[in-house]
Design a protein around this motif. Structure first.
Motif, PDB file in Angstrom:
ATOM      1  N   ARG A   1      56.391 -13.968  49.958  1.00  0.00           N
ATOM      2  CA  ARG A   1      56.171 -12.705  49.258  1.00  0.00           C
ATOM      3  C   ARG A   1      56.789 -11.548  50.032  1.00  0.00           C
ATOM      4  O   ARG A   1      57.267 -10.586  49.448  1.00  0.00           O
ATOM      5  CB  ARG A   1      54.685 -12.488  49.035  1.00  0.00           C
ATOM      6  CG  ARG A   1      54.131 -13.474  48.030  1.00  0.00           C
ATOM      7  CD  ARG A   1      52.653 -13.404  47.980  1.00  0.00           C
ATOM      8  NE  ARG A   1      52.267 -12.290  47.126  1.00  0.00           N
ATOM      9  CZ  ARG A   1      51.017 -11.998  46.849  1.00  0.00           C
ATOM     10  NH1 ARG A   1      50.053 -12.718  47.380  1.00  0.00           N
ATOM     11  NH2 ARG A   1      50.723 -10.997  46.074  1.00  0.00           N
ATOM     12  N   PHE A   2      56.752 -11.610  51.369  1.00  0.00           N
ATOM     13  CA  PHE A   2      57.416 -10.577  52.154  1.00  0.00           C
ATOM     14  C   PHE A   2      58.905 -10.576  51.874  1.00  0.00           C
ATOM     15  O   PHE A   2      59.518  -9.524  51.759  1.00  0.00           O
ATOM     16  CB  PHE A   2      57.173 -10.789  53.654  1.00  0.00           C
ATOM     17  CG  PHE A   2      55.943 -10.125  54.169  1.00  0.00           C
ATOM     18  CD1 PHE A   2      55.891  -8.751  54.307  1.00  0.00           C
ATOM     19  CD2 PHE A   2      54.835 -10.868  54.506  1.00  0.00           C
ATOM     20  CE1 PHE A   2      54.761  -8.129  54.789  1.00  0.00           C
ATOM     21  CE2 PHE A   2      53.701 -10.257  54.991  1.00  0.00           C
ATOM     22  CZ  PHE A   2      53.666  -8.893  55.132  1.00  0.00           C
ATOM     23  N   CYS A   3      59.509 -11.751  51.771  1.00  0.00           N
ATOM     24  CA  CYS A   3      60.945 -11.826  51.478  1.00  0.00           C
ATOM     25  C   CYS A   3      61.243 -11.257  50.101  1.00  0.00           C
ATOM     26  O   CYS A   3      62.214 -10.515  49.928  1.00  0.00           O
ATOM     27  CB  CYS A   3      61.428 -13.265  51.592  1.00  0.00           C
ATOM     28  SG  CYS A   3      61.495 -13.856  53.285  1.00  0.00           S
ATOM     29  N   ILE A   4      60.415 -11.591  49.116  1.00  0.00           N
ATOM     30  CA  ILE A   4      60.603 -11.041  47.778  1.00  0.00           C
ATOM     31  C   ILE A   4      60.420  -9.525  47.809  1.00  0.00           C
ATOM     32  O   ILE A   4      61.174  -8.784  47.188  1.00  0.00           O
ATOM     33  CB  ILE A   4      59.630 -11.699  46.775  1.00  0.00           C
ATOM     34  CG1 ILE A   4      59.925 -13.186  46.639  1.00  0.00           C
ATOM     35  CG2 ILE A   4      59.673 -11.002  45.424  1.00  0.00           C
ATOM     36  CD1 ILE A   4      61.296 -13.495  46.080  1.00  0.00           C
ATOM     37  N   GLY A   5      59.439  -9.068  48.551  1.00  0.00           N
ATOM     38  CA  GLY A   5      59.215  -7.625  48.673  1.00  0.00           C
ATOM     39  C   GLY A   5      60.390  -6.919  49.320  1.00  0.00           C
ATOM     40  O   GLY A   5      60.773  -5.819  48.908  1.00  0.00           O
ATOM     41  N   ASN A   6      60.971  -7.546  50.334  1.00  0.00           N
ATOM     42  CA  ASN A   6      62.130  -6.936  50.982  1.00  0.00           C
ATOM     43  C   ASN A   6      63.345  -6.943  50.071  1.00  0.00           C
ATOM     44  O   ASN A   6      64.156  -6.015  50.106  1.00  0.00           O
ATOM     45  CB  ASN A   6      62.435  -7.642  52.302  1.00  0.00           C
ATOM     46  CG  ASN A   6      61.493  -7.199  53.400  1.00  0.00           C
ATOM     47  OD1 ASN A   6      60.877  -6.157  53.300  1.00  0.00           O
ATOM     48  ND2 ASN A   6      61.393  -7.982  54.433  1.00  0.00           N
ATOM     49  N   LEU A   7      63.490  -7.968  49.246  1.00  0.00           N
ATOM     50  CA  LEU A   7      64.582  -7.962  48.264  1.00  0.00           C
ATOM     51  C   LEU A   7      64.379  -6.852  47.231  1.00  0.00           C
ATOM     52  O   LEU A   7      65.336  -6.195  46.818  1.00  0.00           O
ATOM     53  CB  LEU A   7      64.687  -9.317  47.572  1.00  0.00           C
ATOM     54  CG  LEU A   7      65.308 -10.423  48.399  1.00  0.00           C
ATOM     55  CD1 LEU A   7      65.260 -11.738  47.628  1.00  0.00           C
ATOM     56  CD2 LEU A   7      66.740 -10.083  48.756  1.00  0.00           C
TER      57      LEU A   7
ATOM     58  N   MET B   1      59.872 -12.557  62.463  1.00  0.00           N
ATOM     59  CA  MET B   1      61.122 -12.418  61.701  1.00  0.00           C
ATOM     60  C   MET B   1      60.955 -11.443  60.539  1.00  0.00           C
ATOM     61  O   MET B   1      61.882 -10.701  60.212  1.00  0.00           O
ATOM     62  CB  MET B   1      61.581 -13.779  61.160  1.00  0.00           C
ATOM     63  CG  MET B   1      62.093 -14.701  62.204  1.00  0.00           C
ATOM     64  SD  MET B   1      63.574 -14.027  62.951  1.00  0.00           S
ATOM     65  CE  MET B   1      63.256 -14.404  64.637  1.00  0.00           C
ATOM     66  N   VAL B   2      59.783 -11.422  59.912  1.00  0.00           N
ATOM     67  CA  VAL B   2      59.539 -10.489  58.817  1.00  0.00           C
ATOM     68  C   VAL B   2      59.574  -9.055  59.324  1.00  0.00           C
ATOM     69  O   VAL B   2      60.158  -8.169  58.689  1.00  0.00           O
ATOM     70  CB  VAL B   2      58.193 -10.801  58.125  1.00  0.00           C
ATOM     71  CG1 VAL B   2      57.755  -9.670  57.223  1.00  0.00           C
ATOM     72  CG2 VAL B   2      58.290 -12.078  57.325  1.00  0.00           C
ATOM     73  N   ILE B   3      58.989  -8.820  60.489  1.00  0.00           N
ATOM     74  CA  ILE B   3      58.998  -7.470  61.054  1.00  0.00           C
ATOM     75  C   ILE B   3      60.419  -7.038  61.407  1.00  0.00           C
ATOM     76  O   ILE B   3      60.844  -5.923  61.085  1.00  0.00           O
ATOM     77  CB  ILE B   3      58.066  -7.400  62.283  1.00  0.00           C
ATOM     78  CG1 ILE B   3      56.624  -7.587  61.835  1.00  0.00           C
ATOM     79  CG2 ILE B   3      58.239  -6.089  63.025  1.00  0.00           C
ATOM     80  CD1 ILE B   3      55.644  -7.776  62.960  1.00  0.00           C
ATOM     81  N   VAL B   4      61.180  -7.925  62.041  1.00  0.00           N
ATOM     82  CA  VAL B   4      62.570  -7.606  62.390  1.00  0.00           C
ATOM     83  C   VAL B   4      63.400  -7.438  61.121  1.00  0.00           C
ATOM     84  O   VAL B   4      64.271  -6.568  61.036  1.00  0.00           O
ATOM     85  CB  VAL B   4      63.155  -8.686  63.322  1.00  0.00           C
ATOM     86  CG1 VAL B   4      64.614  -8.431  63.618  1.00  0.00           C
ATOM     87  CG2 VAL B   4      62.357  -8.749  64.610  1.00  0.00           C
ATOM     88  N   GLN B   5      63.121  -8.257  60.118  1.00  0.00           N
ATOM     89  CA  GLN B   5      63.821  -8.165  58.836  1.00  0.00           C
ATOM     90  C   GLN B   5      63.556  -6.806  58.189  1.00  0.00           C
ATOM     91  O   GLN B   5      64.473  -6.174  57.658  1.00  0.00           O
ATOM     92  CB  GLN B   5      63.340  -9.293  57.936  1.00  0.00           C
ATOM     93  CG  GLN B   5      63.916  -9.311  56.565  1.00  0.00           C
ATOM     94  CD  GLN B   5      63.271 -10.380  55.711  1.00  0.00           C
ATOM     95  OE1 GLN B   5      62.151 -10.803  55.961  1.00  0.00           O
ATOM     96  NE2 GLN B   5      63.967 -10.811  54.699  1.00  0.00           N
ATOM     97  N   PHE B   6      62.332  -6.342  58.244  1.00  0.00           N
ATOM     98  CA  PHE B   6      62.008  -5.040  57.675  1.00  0.00           C
ATOM     99  C   PHE B   6      62.727  -3.923  58.421  1.00  0.00           C
ATOM    100  O   PHE B   6      63.256  -2.988  57.805  1.00  0.00           O
ATOM    101  CB  PHE B   6      60.493  -4.813  57.697  1.00  0.00           C
ATOM    102  CG  PHE B   6      60.076  -3.526  57.063  1.00  0.00           C
ATOM    103  CD1 PHE B   6      60.079  -3.383  55.687  1.00  0.00           C
ATOM    104  CD2 PHE B   6      59.701  -2.451  57.837  1.00  0.00           C
ATOM    105  CE1 PHE B   6      59.709  -2.193  55.098  1.00  0.00           C
ATOM    106  CE2 PHE B   6      59.328  -1.253  57.261  1.00  0.00           C
ATOM    107  CZ  PHE B   6      59.330  -1.121  55.884  1.00  0.00           C
ATOM    108  N   CYS B   7      62.788  -4.031  59.744  1.00  0.00           N
ATOM    109  CA  CYS B   7      63.514  -3.031  60.541  1.00  0.00           C
ATOM    110  C   CYS B   7      65.002  -3.032  60.194  1.00  0.00           C
ATOM    111  O   CYS B   7      65.620  -1.967  60.092  1.00  0.00           O
ATOM    112  CB  CYS B   7      63.311  -3.297  62.030  1.00  0.00           C
ATOM    113  SG  CYS B   7      61.631  -3.013  62.594  1.00  0.00           S
TER     114      CYS B   7
END
Length: 121
Positions: free
Chosen positions: A27-33, A87-93
């Motif tokens: 869901r984090f990946c979908i949210g980031n997309l 990885m989600v935190i770094v991905q968001f950054c």
């Protein structure tokens, strides 16, 4: 971007008991997309796709996409929650850094903010 982030965090039932950890990270990946798609509001879809790998955004885009795939691999197949969460935190950054490249002086503002935080310590 806020909608994508909060849609990734929001849980329908309000509990995490019945939701597996990899589903949350998915869901984090979908949210980031969704957050990246929110940039189409600022620049439009054709310009976003055309300038995504421009020299000024190349590394931000590459790192973001690699982290997106790596997060999915770590969370779905390897089921390493702690590393996936990092990885989600770094991905968001990386996504924020990428989005700041579309705002005039956006990256400079981020640099100055964190530079002043570091010097005030």
């Amino acid at each position: 971007m806020a909608f994508g982030f909060f849609s990734a965090v929001y849980d329908d039932q309000g509990t995490m008991d019945d939701v597996s950890l990899w589903a949350c990270l998915y869901r984090f990946c979908i949210g980031n997309l969704l957050s990246i798609l929110s940039l189409t509001f600022i620049v439009g879809i054709p310009k976003l796709l055309k300038t995504m790998f421009a020299p000024v955004r190349f590394w931000a885009t590459t790192i973001y996409l690699v982290l997106l795939v790596l997060t999915l691999i770590l969370s779905i197949w390897l089921k390493l929650f702690v590393l996936s969460f990092v990885m989600v935190i770094v991905q968001f950054c990386a996504m924020v850094w990428y989005a700041a490249s579309y705002i005039p002086y956006g990256r400079e503002l981020i640099r100055r903010f964190f530079g002043s935080c570091i010097t005030s310590i």
